[in-house]
Design an enzyme around this catalytic site. Structure first.
Site, PDB file in Angstrom:
ATOM      1  CB  SER A  51      38.439 -79.299  88.431  1.00  0.00           C
ATOM      2  OG  SER A  51      38.008 -80.340  87.590  1.00  0.00           O
TER       3      SER A  51
ATOM      4  CG  ASP B 255      42.338 -86.056  89.969  1.00  0.00           C
ATOM      5  OD1 ASP B 255      41.179 -86.457  89.726  1.00  0.00           O
ATOM      6  OD2 ASP B 255      42.585 -84.881  90.269  1.00  0.00           O
TER       7      ASP B 255
ATOM      8  CG  HIS C 205      39.046 -83.815  91.355  1.00  0.00           C
ATOM      9  ND1 HIS C 205      39.957 -83.623  90.341  1.00  0.00           N
ATOM     10  CD2 HIS C 205      38.046 -82.922  91.128  1.00  0.00           C
ATOM     11  CE1 HIS C 205      39.523 -82.667  89.527  1.00  0.00           C
ATOM     12  NE2 HIS C 205      38.363 -82.221  89.993  1.00  0.00           N
TER      13      HIS C 205
END
Length: 503
Positions: free
Chosen positions: A218, A440, A469
């Protein structure tokens, strides 16, 4: 309202910043002879408990608060190590970052091991976790946000109309002012992705390593992209998973959350439609989507058990991160769809109580998120810009667009960026492997494609026909797992971009 809102706070945090020095005066690489060596010892008690049964060792590494003044104030970074299981096979260190910015990474190695990180990786690398500057055990910062603070999530609330944007502007301005008021030493302005990348290089040097490998998720992809661009000669094997698309999160990046939700909700809708007899949310994905819009509209007018339309949308967004969360999301939708106040309140209370306090607002995480995000890049300051963006995205991305286009405290942040955002450097070794699910919610596939284009031939993109994710180890795709493991263990970079079919 307070208890239910705290659930949304946790989901948002887990999901998705005038200095005197210029970029030219900031040293890039660590000065090897002056970096102290690491002394490993017992980790803090909370880290020990969270990592169990995996046993980690911890240490602190001092770094300059301001790299433009390397001899000035120093801050401590806490790092953890899970030593390579087979010293004869050891090839170096693999630094880890869980995202955020603001997420603690001290126990990420233990989490990955528990999730099935291959032994061929743990044999060859010391896994190095850390709390990055300002986070947790690393000279933490605080804006003083509390349970009752009107600013409670790193994603703005869904703006049901134009007036809601103006109202949120007051909350955002107050939050920015609160951060300034709780920062008498001026530390917040030094929380940037570029400085954190410099910290990584200090840690590398302190560990006595000439180069470091890296695995980031991320926002950790932004940090990894910055490190690989600033220190290409130091970067070994770089794996960036669930990419935000650049070395920083800007307004366009946050607005892409809404795109991600549009692309990901259909997976939940299909799942729920197959279970219509159990949850009653619709017999087709289209009907399930209609149920979402109906529930959100009702809650805008009349909240149930303290859950209004804004929080409902945020809860849905957060639960789309993993398919394992679909049943809980379906239960919540069902209770709210049926107007079952007692069931809705019971579900929210159960989630909070079983989380053992994890659903409380995290002042530190929110503070770091704001500081890094606002310090990295200039944000628009005109409220009208956000009002226009909300109107556009409410039409373009009706599920969540009026939230992610809404105004943030960055519009009123007291500090101007000290330097330009790190530019992705396409010149360098071919050593960046990008992993990206096709669907996502917080980092849509577009982010992976954007970073692939910016890195050029330095990178290869692995696109996975899956939802959620997190891909490597955190996902469940054998093709992606094998591709990334071969790269980390053998250094085998795919000759071309890879498409992994769903298992």
């Amino acid at each position: 309202m307070k208890r239910q809102r705290s659930a949304g706070q946790s989901l948002a945090v887990l999901v998705v910043l005038g200095l005197g020095g210029s970029l030219a005066t900031v040293p890039a690489a660590a000065e090897e002879p002056r970096t102290p060596q690491v002394e490993w010892g017992r980790c803090p008690d909370d880290v020990v408990a969270e990592a169990a049964p995996t046993e980690l060792r911890c240490a602190t590494v001092p770094v300059p608060l301001d790299y433009a003044d390397p001899e000035g104030e120093q801050i401590d970074l806490t790092v953890s190590r899970l030593a390579a299981a087979d010293p004869d096979k050891r090839r170096g260190v693999l630094m880890l970052n869980p995202g955020g910015p603001g997420g603690s990474g001290l126990t990420l190695s233990a989490l990955l091991v528990a999730q099935g990180l291959p032994g061929s990786v743990t044999d060859r690398y010391d896994l190095i976790g850390m709390d990055t500057r300002g986070v947790g055990h690393s000279t933490p910062v605080s804006c003083g946000f509390t349970q009752d603070s009107p600013y409670y999530a790193n994603i703005p609330p869904y703006a049901v109309d134009d007036a809601a944007v103006t109202a949120q502007a007051q909350v955002a301005e107050q939050a920015a002012g609160q951060c300034a008021g709780n920062d008498p030493d001026g530390r917040l302005r030094h929380l940037t992705t570029a400085n954190t990348a410099r910290d990584l290089d200090r840690i590398r040097a302190a560990l006595g390593e000439e180069r470091t490998s890296y695995l980031g998720y991320s926002y950790g992809t932004a940090l990894g992209a910055a490190y690989a661009s600033m220190f290409p000669e130091r970067a070994d094997r770089i794996v960036l998973d669930s990419n935000i698309g650049d070395t920083h999160l800007d307004r366009d990046g946050m607005r892409r959350y809404a795109l991600g939700m549009e692309q990901t909700l259909p997976d939940f809708a299909e799942w729920a439609a197959r279970r219509h007899d159990s949850y009653g949310l619709g017999r087709t994905p289209r009907q399930v989507r209609a149920s979402y819009l109906t529930i959100a509209g009702r809650l805008d007018d009349a909240p149930v058990a303290g859950i209004d339309g804004s929080l409902f949308r945020l809860l849905t967004f957060g639960h789309l991160f993993k398919q394992a969360q679909y049943p809980t999301l379906a239960q919540t939708w069902q209770a709210l769809h049926d107007g079952d106040t007692a069931a809705a309140r019971g579900l929210a209370t159960a989630r909070e109580e079983t989380a053992d306090g994890a659903l409380s607002p995290n002042d530190n995480a929110l503070t770091v998120f704001l500081s890094v995000t606002c310090n990295d890049v200039e944000w628009p300051e005109d409220v009208t810009t956000y009002r226009r963006g909300v109107a556009e995205d409410r039409e373009r991305y009706p599920l969540f667009g009026a939230a992610t286009a809404n105004i943030t405290p960055c519009a009123f942040w007291p500090y101007a960026p000290a330097e330009a955002p790190v530019e992705v450097d396409a010149e360098g070794p071919r050593n960046v492997l990008l992993l990206q699910n096709r669907r996502d919610a917080s980092t849509p596939h577009r982010g992976g494609k954007m970073l692939r284009e910016k890195f050029g031939d330095r990178a290869r993109l692995v696109s996975v026909d899956d939802s959620g994710h997190g891909v490597y180890v955190l996902g469940d795709n054998s093709c992606a797992l094998n591709t990334a493991t071969r790269y980390l263990v053998e250094g085998e970079m795919p000759a071309e971009d890879v498409f992994c079919r769903a298992d």
